[in-house]
Design a protein around this motif. Sequence first.
Motif, PDB file in Angstrom:
ATOM      1  N   LYS A  51       0.827  -1.201   0.000  1.00  0.00           N
ATOM      2  CA  LYS A  51       0.000   0.000   0.000  1.00  0.00           C
ATOM      3  C   LYS A  51       0.862   1.251   0.000  1.00  0.00           C
ATOM      4  N   ILE A  52       0.522   2.200  -0.851  1.00  0.00           N
ATOM      5  CA  ILE A  52       1.025   3.568  -0.780  1.00  0.00           C
ATOM      6  C   ILE A  52      -0.179   4.462  -0.537  1.00  0.00           C
ATOM      7  N   ASP A  53      -0.107   5.257   0.518  1.00  0.00           N
ATOM      8  CA  ASP A  53      -1.251   6.085   0.899  1.00  0.00           C
ATOM      9  C   ASP A  53      -0.784   7.511   1.128  1.00  0.00           C
ATOM     10  N   SER A  54      -1.564   8.479   0.670  1.00  0.00           N
ATOM     11  CA  SER A  54      -1.200   9.872   0.891  1.00  0.00           C
ATOM     12  C   SER A  54      -2.445  10.712   1.111  1.00  0.00           C
ATOM     13  N   TRP A  55      -2.309  11.687   1.995  1.00  0.00           N
ATOM     14  CA  TRP A  55      -3.343  12.678   2.247  1.00  0.00           C
ATOM     15  C   TRP A  55      -2.718  14.050   2.064  1.00  0.00           C
ATOM     16  N   GLY A  56      -3.491  14.987   1.561  1.00  0.00           N
ATOM     17  CA  GLY A  56      -2.969  16.320   1.308  1.00  0.00           C
ATOM     18  C   GLY A  56      -3.753  17.392   2.041  1.00  0.00           C
ATOM     19  N   LEU A  57      -3.053  18.286   2.718  1.00  0.00           N
ATOM     20  CA  LEU A  57      -3.644  19.462   3.350  1.00  0.00           C
ATOM     21  C   LEU A  57      -3.129  20.672   2.582  1.00  0.00           C
ATOM     22  N   ASN A  58      -4.037  21.455   1.995  1.00  0.00           N
ATOM     23  CA  ASN A  58      -3.638  22.473   1.032  1.00  0.00           C
ATOM     24  C   ASN A  58      -4.221  23.849   1.387  1.00  0.00           C
ATOM     25  N   PRO A  59      -3.538  24.645   2.204  1.00  0.00           N
ATOM     26  CA  PRO A  59      -3.978  26.029   2.423  1.00  0.00           C
ATOM     27  C   PRO A  59      -3.619  26.887   1.214  1.00  0.00           C
ATOM     28  N   THR A  60      -4.551  27.733   0.770  1.00  0.00           N
ATOM     29  CA  THR A  60      -4.349  28.510  -0.448  1.00  0.00           C
ATOM     30  C   THR A  60      -4.782  29.963  -0.231  1.00  0.00           C
ATOM     31  N   ILE A  61      -4.315  30.826  -1.125  1.00  0.00           N
ATOM     32  CA  ILE A  61      -4.739  32.216  -1.167  1.00  0.00           C
ATOM     33  C   ILE A  61      -4.868  32.624  -2.632  1.00  0.00           C
ATOM     34  N   ALA A  62      -5.910  33.397  -2.952  1.00  0.00           N
ATOM     35  CA  ALA A  62      -6.167  33.822  -4.328  1.00  0.00           C
ATOM     36  C   ALA A  62      -6.436  35.318  -4.362  1.00  0.00           C
ATOM     37  N   PHE A  63      -6.040  35.932  -5.471  1.00  0.00           N
ATOM     38  CA  PHE A  63      -6.216  37.363  -5.653  1.00  0.00           C
ATOM     39  C   PHE A  63      -6.982  37.610  -6.954  1.00  0.00           C
ATOM     40  N   ARG A  64      -8.049  38.404  -6.858  1.00  0.00           N
ATOM     41  CA  ARG A  64      -8.808  38.789  -8.047  1.00  0.00           C
ATOM     42  C   ARG A  64      -8.182  40.051  -8.614  1.00  0.00           C
ATOM     43  N   LEU A  65      -7.389  39.877  -9.667  1.00  0.00           N
ATOM     44  CA  LEU A  65      -6.678  41.005 -10.254  1.00  0.00           C
ATOM     45  C   LEU A  65      -7.630  41.929 -11.011  1.00  0.00           C
ATOM     46  N   GLU A  66      -8.560  41.336 -11.731  1.00  0.00           N
ATOM     47  CA  GLU A  66      -9.596  42.050 -12.461  1.00  0.00           C
ATOM     48  C   GLU A  66     -10.905  41.321 -12.221  1.00  0.00           C
ATOM     49  N   ASP A  67     -11.988  41.888 -12.733  1.00  0.00           N
ATOM     50  CA  ASP A  67     -13.282  41.239 -12.503  1.00  0.00           C
ATOM     51  C   ASP A  67     -13.332  39.828 -13.061  1.00  0.00           C
ATOM     52  N   ARG A  68     -12.544  39.566 -14.131  1.00  0.00           N
ATOM     53  CA  ARG A  68     -12.581  38.246 -14.764  1.00  0.00           C
ATOM     54  C   ARG A  68     -11.207  37.591 -14.811  1.00  0.00           C
ATOM     55  N   LEU A  69     -10.340  37.950 -13.895  1.00  0.00           N
ATOM     56  CA  LEU A  69      -9.001  37.369 -13.868  1.00  0.00           C
ATOM     57  C   LEU A  69      -8.533  37.221 -12.431  1.00  0.00           C
ATOM     58  N   ALA A  70      -8.107  35.994 -12.070  1.00  0.00           N
ATOM     59  CA  ALA A  70      -7.638  35.725 -10.711  1.00  0.00           C
ATOM     60  C   ALA A  70      -6.448  34.784 -10.759  1.00  0.00           C
ATOM     61  N   ILE A  71      -5.556  34.952  -9.785  1.00  0.00           N
ATOM     62  CA  ILE A  71      -4.418  34.048  -9.626  1.00  0.00           C
ATOM     63  C   ILE A  71      -4.410  33.547  -8.189  1.00  0.00           C
ATOM     64  N   GLY A  72      -3.759  32.418  -7.968  1.00  0.00           N
ATOM     65  CA  GLY A  72      -3.700  31.866  -6.625  1.00  0.00           C
ATOM     66  C   GLY A  72      -2.543  30.898  -6.469  1.00  0.00           C
ATOM     67  N   GLY A  73      -2.305  30.523  -5.243  1.00  0.00           N
ATOM     68  CA  GLY A  73      -1.251  29.565  -4.934  1.00  0.00           C
ATOM     69  C   GLY A  73      -1.446  29.006  -3.544  1.00  0.00           C
ATOM     70  N   GLY A  74      -0.683  27.972  -3.236  1.00  0.00           N
ATOM     71  CA  GLY A  74      -0.823  27.364  -1.932  1.00  0.00           C
ATOM     72  C   GLY A  74       0.319  26.434  -1.599  1.00  0.00           C
ATOM     73  N   ILE A  75       0.294  25.953  -0.378  1.00  0.00           N
ATOM     74  CA  ILE A  75       1.266  24.993   0.129  1.00  0.00           C
ATOM     75  C   ILE A  75       0.620  23.615   0.151  1.00  0.00           C
ATOM     76  N   ASP A  76       1.310  22.636  -0.411  1.00  0.00           N
ATOM     77  CA  ASP A  76       0.814  21.257  -0.448  1.00  0.00           C
ATOM     78  C   ASP A  76       1.515  20.462   0.644  1.00  0.00           C
ATOM     79  N   VAL A  77       0.847  20.270   1.776  1.00  0.00           N
ATOM     80  CA  VAL A  77       1.396  19.489   2.886  1.00  0.00           C
ATOM     81  C   VAL A  77       0.943  18.042   2.686  1.00  0.00           C
ATOM     82  N   ARG A  78       1.891  17.156   2.410  1.00  0.00           N
ATOM     83  CA  ARG A  78       1.580  15.779   2.060  1.00  0.00           C
ATOM     84  C   ARG A  78       1.903  14.841   3.229  1.00  0.00           C
ATOM     85  N   PHE A  79       0.911  14.045   3.635  1.00  0.00           N
ATOM     86  CA  PHE A  79       1.086  13.025   4.665  1.00  0.00           C
ATOM     87  C   PHE A  79       1.086  11.670   3.965  1.00  0.00           C
ATOM     88  N   SER A  80       2.203  10.959   4.042  1.00  0.00           N
ATOM     89  CA  SER A  80       2.381   9.761   3.218  1.00  0.00           C
ATOM     90  C   SER A  80       2.816   8.572   4.067  1.00  0.00           C
TER      91      SER A  80
END
Length: 330
Positions: A51-80
């Motif tokens: 068995k290989i098992d993994s769980w991911g906890l992903n806190p993220t933040i996003a910014f709406r640059l324009e009314d129809r454009l957004a970018i974002g990113g986050g940290i991928d905390v992997r429990f394996s």
Amino acid sequence: RGLGAIPALYYSQQVGERVYVGLGFNRPFGFKSQWDNPDQFTGRYICTDCKIDSWGLNPTIAFRLEDRLAIGGGIDVRFSSFRQTRRLQANPNPFPVPTDVAELTFDSSTKTAVGFNLGLLAMPTEDFSIGVAYRHKVTVEHEAQANFVQIPTGDAAVDAAVRAGLPASQLATAEFTYPASVAVGAALRRGYWMVEVDFQWMLWSSFDAVTLAFPATPSFDTLLPQDYESTYRGALGVEYLIGDDWEIRGGYSYDHSPQPTETISPFLHDEDRHGFAGGGSYKYENLRIDAVARYLLFRERSTRGLSRYGYDGLYQTGGFSLSIGFGYRF
């Protein structure tokens, strides 16, 4: 063969005029190979329960640059975690058939590693949206407990030799890399209909091997070759809105297997697969309920005398999943 649960939880919140934060918890990767009748299974010296098992906890933040454009990113905390149970056979073998002399259980603790993800969402028009997402690879070195348990053969001389040479339980490590991915998706709405297309490029080439190391007894060090190739997944979905409360949808997906024929084994075996799904949603005030059923049709594969494990076989796989989701807008 068997049942498994894949829970997921997501939360998002607007914290500023153009800033959003989120938190996701899911199971991004995993597999389990558990073979019936391990005493008779011919591939038991490779795997009886792995068995290989993994769980991911992903806190993220996003910014709406324009009314129809957004970018974002986050940290991928992997429990394996990682587990392998297999049989050790007499070598040299004094018996007329391969004979088990011990069972090795390699069971890791849960190890934490960190990656990251980035994304962009654009809406050129009110009816058309397109998104791009990247998730970085994550390499994990697991600390494990390796236990050796002798299996009596009934031959006193052989059993005595095995007893004298069998290592004691010891600490060991397992190391491998979860792949990076790049995904692109687009959705078009026309009246009550919406069509969505997704394409994902999986950088599986980083999953080249699973390395097991036994510092106390290096003679048991094991390399489980995988040699995965970067590959793709595509999906097409259609949704129809029924009034204000109901939505129905269906879809098709195709996953191209990254695993070459040479490394298919009882430890890990993967095939090209077609996915067929159908489901719908119900909305009541701030509550939303989603349900979907999905059937996976796998391609049959044979190692055709090419196995790097020295074990040839014909692998036939099928799968069915049922998902239910609940959402609430505060």
